[in-house]
Motif scaffolding. Structure first.
Motif, mmCIF file in Angstrom:
data_model
loop_
_atom_site.group_PDB
_atom_site.id
_atom_site.type_symbol
_atom_site.label_atom_id
_atom_site.label_comp_id
_atom_site.label_asym_id
_atom_site.label_seq_id
_atom_site.Cartn_x
_atom_site.Cartn_y
_atom_site.Cartn_z
ATOM 1 N N GLY B 249 0.518 -1.133 0.379
ATOM 2 C CA GLY B 249 0.351 0.110 -0.020
ATOM 3 C C GLY B 249 1.186 1.207 0.260
ATOM 4 O O GLY B 249 0.288 2.262 -0.926
ATOM 5 N N SER B 250 1.818 1.185 1.027
ATOM 6 C CA SER B 250 2.299 1.993 1.186
ATOM 7 C C SER B 250 3.369 2.644 -0.242
ATOM 8 O O SER B 250 3.614 3.615 -0.524
ATOM 9 C CB SER B 250 3.896 1.767 2.234
ATOM 10 O OG SER B 250 3.285 2.382 3.206
ATOM 11 N N LEU B 251 3.680 1.485 -0.734
ATOM 12 C CA LEU B 251 4.727 1.372 -2.062
ATOM 13 C C LEU B 251 3.680 2.422 -3.478
ATOM 14 O O LEU B 251 4.144 3.209 -4.231
ATOM 15 C CB LEU B 251 5.363 -0.244 -2.642
ATOM 16 C CG LEU B 251 6.026 -0.198 -3.963
ATOM 17 C CD1 LEU B 251 7.279 0.964 -3.897
ATOM 18 C CD2 LEU B 251 6.209 -1.642 -4.316
ATOM 19 N N ALA B 252 3.121 1.649 -3.696
ATOM 20 C CA ALA B 252 2.191 2.498 -4.276
ATOM 21 C C ALA B 252 1.280 3.536 -4.025
ATOM 22 O O ALA B 252 1.322 4.489 -5.359
ATOM 23 C CB ALA B 252 0.466 1.590 -4.886
ATOM 24 N N THR B 253 1.125 3.872 -2.723
ATOM 25 C CA THR B 253 0.876 5.573 -2.580
ATOM 26 C C THR B 253 2.272 6.781 -3.168
ATOM 27 O O THR B 253 1.794 7.963 -3.482
ATOM 28 C CB THR B 253 0.470 5.846 -1.339
ATOM 29 O OG1 THR B 253 -0.436 4.797 -0.987
ATOM 30 C CG2 THR B 253 0.695 7.336 -0.597
ATOM 31 N N GLY B 254 3.581 6.262 -2.654
ATOM 32 C CA GLY B 254 4.376 6.935 -3.080
ATOM 33 C C GLY B 254 5.008 6.655 -4.105
ATOM 34 O O GLY B 254 4.983 8.394 -5.179
ATOM 35 N N ALA B 255 4.444 5.787 -5.351
ATOM 36 C CA ALA B 255 4.740 5.540 -6.460
ATOM 37 C C ALA B 255 3.292 6.973 -7.149
ATOM 38 O O ALA B 255 3.959 7.348 -7.771
ATOM 39 C CB ALA B 255 4.787 4.263 -6.863
ATOM 40 N N ALA B 256 2.499 7.020 -6.813
ATOM 41 C CA ALA B 256 1.597 6.933 -7.628
ATOM 42 C C ALA B 256 1.783 9.027 -6.950
ATOM 43 O O ALA B 256 1.331 10.113 -7.921
ATOM 44 C CB ALA B 256 -0.106 7.026 -6.765
ATOM 45 N N VAL B 257 1.814 9.009 -6.034
ATOM 46 C CA VAL B 257 1.940 10.756 -5.310
ATOM 47 C C VAL B 257 3.708 11.052 -6.088
ATOM 48 O O VAL B 257 3.343 12.129 -6.499
ATOM 49 C CB VAL B 257 2.540 11.039 -3.710
ATOM 50 C CG1 VAL B 257 3.015 12.045 -3.306
ATOM 51 C CG2 VAL B 257 1.330 10.173 -2.913
ATOM 52 N N SER B 258 4.180 10.697 -6.037
ATOM 53 C CA SER B 258 5.644 10.571 -7.326
ATOM 54 C C SER B 258 5.278 11.417 -8.643
ATOM 55 O O SER B 258 5.445 12.354 -8.972
ATOM 56 C CB SER B 258 6.795 9.836 -7.032
ATOM 57 O OG SER B 258 6.427 8.904 -7.874
ATOM 58 N N VAL B 259 4.432 11.046 -8.475
ATOM 59 C CA VAL B 259 4.170 11.447 -10.700
ATOM 60 C C VAL B 259 2.818 12.623 -10.318
ATOM 61 O O VAL B 259 3.057 13.361 -11.089
ATOM 62 C CB VAL B 259 2.592 10.243 -11.094
ATOM 63 C CG1 VAL B 259 2.447 10.608 -12.509
ATOM 64 C CG2 VAL B 259 3.923 9.260 -10.987
ATOM 65 N N GLY B 260 2.020 12.448 -9.045
ATOM 66 C CA GLY B 260 1.046 13.785 -9.756
ATOM 67 C C GLY B 260 0.883 14.771 -8.139
ATOM 68 O O GLY B 260 0.074 14.894 -8.311
ATOM 69 N N GLY B 261 1.741 14.019 -7.673
ATOM 70 C CA GLY B 261 1.826 15.729 -6.054
ATOM 71 C C GLY B 261 0.363 14.368 -4.960
ATOM 72 O O GLY B 261 0.168 13.510 -5.667
ATOM 73 N N PRO B 262 0.184 14.574 -3.839
ATOM 74 C CA PRO B 262 -0.926 14.181 -3.272
ATOM 75 C C PRO B 262 -1.721 15.171 -3.672
ATOM 76 O O PRO B 262 -2.234 15.551 -3.022
ATOM 77 C CB PRO B 262 -0.508 14.688 -1.511
ATOM 78 C CG PRO B 262 0.506 15.961 -2.324
ATOM 79 C CD PRO B 262 1.012 16.027 -3.401
ATOM 80 N N ILE B 263 -2.723 14.149 -4.949
ATOM 81 C CA ILE B 263 -4.134 14.806 -5.021
ATOM 82 C C ILE B 263 -4.898 14.116 -4.036
ATOM 83 O O ILE B 263 -4.920 12.545 -3.665
ATOM 84 C CB ILE B 263 -4.323 13.715 -6.132
ATOM 85 C CG1 ILE B 263 -3.358 14.200 -7.199
ATOM 86 C CG2 ILE B 263 -5.726 14.000 -6.841
ATOM 87 C CD1 ILE B 263 -3.277 13.916 -8.692
ATOM 88 N N GLY B 264 -5.572 14.697 -3.455
ATOM 89 C CA GLY B 264 -6.535 14.015 -2.374
ATOM 90 C C GLY B 264 -7.825 13.170 -2.409
ATOM 91 O O GLY B 264 -8.853 13.190 -3.705
ATOM 92 N N PHE B 265 -8.335 12.570 -1.725
ATOM 93 C CA PHE B 265 -9.959 12.071 -1.835
ATOM 94 C C PHE B 265 -10.215 11.386 -2.862
ATOM 95 O O PHE B 265 -11.310 10.367 -2.204
ATOM 96 C CB PHE B 265 -10.820 12.966 -1.498
ATOM 97 C CG PHE B 265 -10.874 14.528 -0.697
ATOM 98 C CD1 PHE B 265 -11.347 14.034 0.466
ATOM 99 C CD2 PHE B 265 -9.995 15.370 -0.404
ATOM 100 C CE1 PHE B 265 -11.635 14.742 1.543
ATOM 101 C CE2 PHE B 265 -10.282 16.027 0.297
ATOM 102 C CZ PHE B 265 -11.476 15.687 1.972
ATOM 103 N N VAL B 266 -9.790 10.727 -3.517
ATOM 104 C CA VAL B 266 -9.514 9.569 -4.670
ATOM 105 C C VAL B 266 -9.682 8.587 -3.350
ATOM 106 O O VAL B 266 -10.347 7.340 -3.941
ATOM 107 C CB VAL B 266 -8.510 9.542 -5.247
ATOM 108 C CG1 VAL B 266 -8.535 9.141 -6.436
ATOM 109 C CG2 VAL B 266 -8.202 10.525 -6.562
#
Lengths: 266, 337
Positions: B249-266
């Motif tokens: 879960g952390s790996l997925a979140t870290g990778a997603a945030v590195s692309v788009g920034g901390p996009i919230g609520f999705v």
């Protein structure tokens, strides 16, 4: 045969279980009684293998519980916890199917045998009619019975018909949060499940904790009285549940203890 | 008795279809209208085909990035909700996004001091490093005094990490000049202006590894909703399941945030809506959330590019504007939390 040998568990400096030993023969119905904090739930957790004792061991047919694979144990031993809350909104059928977890591989999907096991378990607990309902909308008594069904589905042997060993059902205060009617129902259910299993030739071994003296003496063939993490008395309900034992274990006067027993041994 | 799993399959196929359609159609919407015939016209060389260039070099990567980030955040949300046994958890609950933001912030502010400036992908790399730092601290705390992971300590450590990294972010911002502060703020809002396929390809391997973990987790997460002890008696290796859930879960979140920034609520809106339709079985909720999350963020990104055109809003503002009221509605309507 489930055997506990010199179990000792401490939370911090406080010993919760102090060299507890007991033997549960296959097919017996054992009730563990004792005051709050006497170690009932802890003992049940150790017997279930979810809590490792600081000293001592639990054996199942002579084999150490800790040495056995978790899934192997789960096909043999099922637990009905006191807390029947579920984090997400599953249907009753899905909850019963959760019992099939140890019978399936990592990516395997439930087959007809698993559905049949869940169905029969729901039927046995009188909850088949609720199968499509959302578990979270059920009453406390219904939830309790669905969780028992899930445990029965877990113990179902139809995928390994050659296994004749006695399955074990551990229940932590199965009647604690229920009203009078459900208490009677759950007690009758446990009694009936046990009788049916004996008739079927694979006698179910039941170990339960309870505060209810009447329930214990009506349902159980053996009672273990715990006090301060030690076995204070052990034997048939009529021998163990005496005025002297209750007065000393619960710290009440004999005058108070006597009426408690008048109904029990009637 | 029909299998509840089988009954959910048409819905799963439906979300997949919506995701594919969203990714394919989104590039045609925007300031410059594109013609389908011209985009795929091979008679004109690519160098002279403006429509094809806009489609393949600007809008398609953006649409794909939105899908990948949206799907990953939504699925990671499901995993964290299952791990913490709390439908209100998000991928950011355990402090990963705060760590990632701190990393990105530090790269934007102090990268200028490097002799060659911030290297290509430097901000993304720094945000991954920040996420890793947060993950390791939270894991160390939660596993310190337990054989498994304590979900209570996880939550508390996550909340603490979030506020601690927020303080560090403010500190770094205080030290930075106006340009850096502006860039940092834009990053924090969450933006999918990826300018090419490079950021997607960089994050993709990490996300694929995480998704393999998610696939294995689906059944253990179902049984874990009974509680850790009860799951263990059903035959679940609870410690292993919690570890896989936490790290994938952390790996997925870290990778997603590195692309788009901390996009919230999705990570909270999508799983919740998906559960209303397909039920609670994680074998359906996880993939359906991935597809629906992908479609959701692609659509939000189209909105962000069009509602105030020619101005492009950061997509994080759109998701937050939808997500805030949605979250409140959820709080009010939920029977049990």
């Amino acid at each position: 045969m489930l055997r506990a040998i010199d179990l000792t568990v401490s939370f911090g400096a406080q010993p919760v279980l102090d060299r507890v030993s007991l033997a549960v023969p296959a097919g017996s119905l054992v009730g563990i009684l004792g005051p709050n904090g006497s170690g009932k739930t802890t003992l049940l957790r150790v017997l279930a293998g979810t809590l490792a004792p600081d000293a001592g061991r639990v054996t199942l047919d002579g084999r150490d519980l800790t040495g056995l694979d978790r899934r192997t144990v789960a096909r043999r031993v099922a637990v009905v916890p006191q807390d029947t809350h579920l984090a997400f909104d599953y249907s009753v059928l899905e909850v019963a199917l959760m019992g099939r977890y140890p019978h399936l591989g990592s990516f395997e999907i439930e087959g007809p045998a698993d559905f049949a096991a869940a169905r029969d378990a729901l039927d046995a607990t009188g909850t088949l009619g609720l199968a499509q309902r959302a578990y979270q909308t059920l009453s406390g008594g219904e939830k309790q019975r669905v969780i028992i069904a899930s445990a029965l589905a877990q113990l179902d042997r139809r995928k390994s018909p050659d296994d004749r060993s006695s399955p074990l059902l551990l229940l932590d205060e199965p009647t604690a949060s229920l009203d009078l009617r459900y208490q009677v129902e759950v007690a009758a259910l446990i009694d009936r499940l046990h009788d049916d299993s004996v008739t079927a030739g694979t006698p179910l071994t039941v170990v339960l904790t309870t505060h209810d003296l009447h329930f214990a003496s009506a349902v159980c063939d053996t009672v273990i009285l715990l006090a301060d993490g030690q076995v204070a008395a052990h034997g048939a309900p009529a021998e163990v549940l005496t005025v002297e034992a209750l007065a000393s274990v619960y710290g009440i006067s004999r005058d108070l203890a006597a009426p408690l027993l008048s109904r029990v041994h009637a | 008795m029909t299998s509840p799993l089988r009954r959910g399959l048409p819905w799963l196929a439906g979300t997949a279809l919506v995701a594919v359609l969203a990714v394919a159609l989104a590039p045609f919407i925007g300031q410059t209208p594109l013609s389908l015939a011209r985009v795929f016209s091979f008679s004109v060389p690519f160098a002279e085909n403006i429509d094809a260039q806009i489609f393949f070099l600007a809008r398609l990567p953006r649409s794909l990035a939105a899908a990948l980030v949206g799907g990953t955040l939504a699925a990671a949300g499901v995993v964290f909700q299952g791990l913490l046994r709390n439908p209100l958890a998000t991928p950011y609950t355990l402090g990963i996004s705060a760590g990632a933001s701190f990393g990105a912030m530090a790269a934007i502010t102090f990268g200028a001091l490097l002799p060659l400036g911030v290297p290509m992908g430097g901000v993304a790399g720094a945000s991954l490093a920040g996420a890793l730092l947060a993950v390791l601290v939270v894991y160390a705390l939660a596993s310190a005094r337990h054989s498994g992971l304590s979900t209570t300590v996880l939550l508390l450590a996550g909340v603490t990490m979030n506020s601690f990294f927020s303080a560090l972010i403010l500190f770094v911002q205080y030290l930075s000049d106006f340009t850096e502060t502006f860039r940092a703020l834009r990053w924090l809002m969450g933006d999918l202006d990826v300018a090419g396929y490079q950021p997607i390809l960089g994050a993709l391997p990490l996300i694929v590894i995480a998704l393999i973990g998610f696939a294995w987790l689906a059944r253990p997460l179902n049984v874990l909703s009974l509680g850790a002890d009860a799951a263990a008696t059903r035959g679940v290796d609870v410690t292993r399941a919690q570890r896989v859930a936490f790290f994938s879960g952390s790996l997925a979140t870290g990778a997603a945030v590195s692309v788009g920034g901390p996009i919230g609520f999705v990570g909270i809106i999508v799983p919740h809506l998906v559960r209303l339709v397909v039920g609670a079985d994680h074998r359906l909720v996880l993939p359906a959330s991935f597809f629906f999350g992908a479609a959701f963020l692609v659509i939000c990104d189209v909105l962000s590019r069009t509602v105030m055109a020619p101005l492009e809003l950061p997509v994080g503002i759109i998701t937050a504007l939808i997500g805030g009221p949605f979250f409140l509605w959820m709080l009010i309507r939920k029977r049990t939390l």
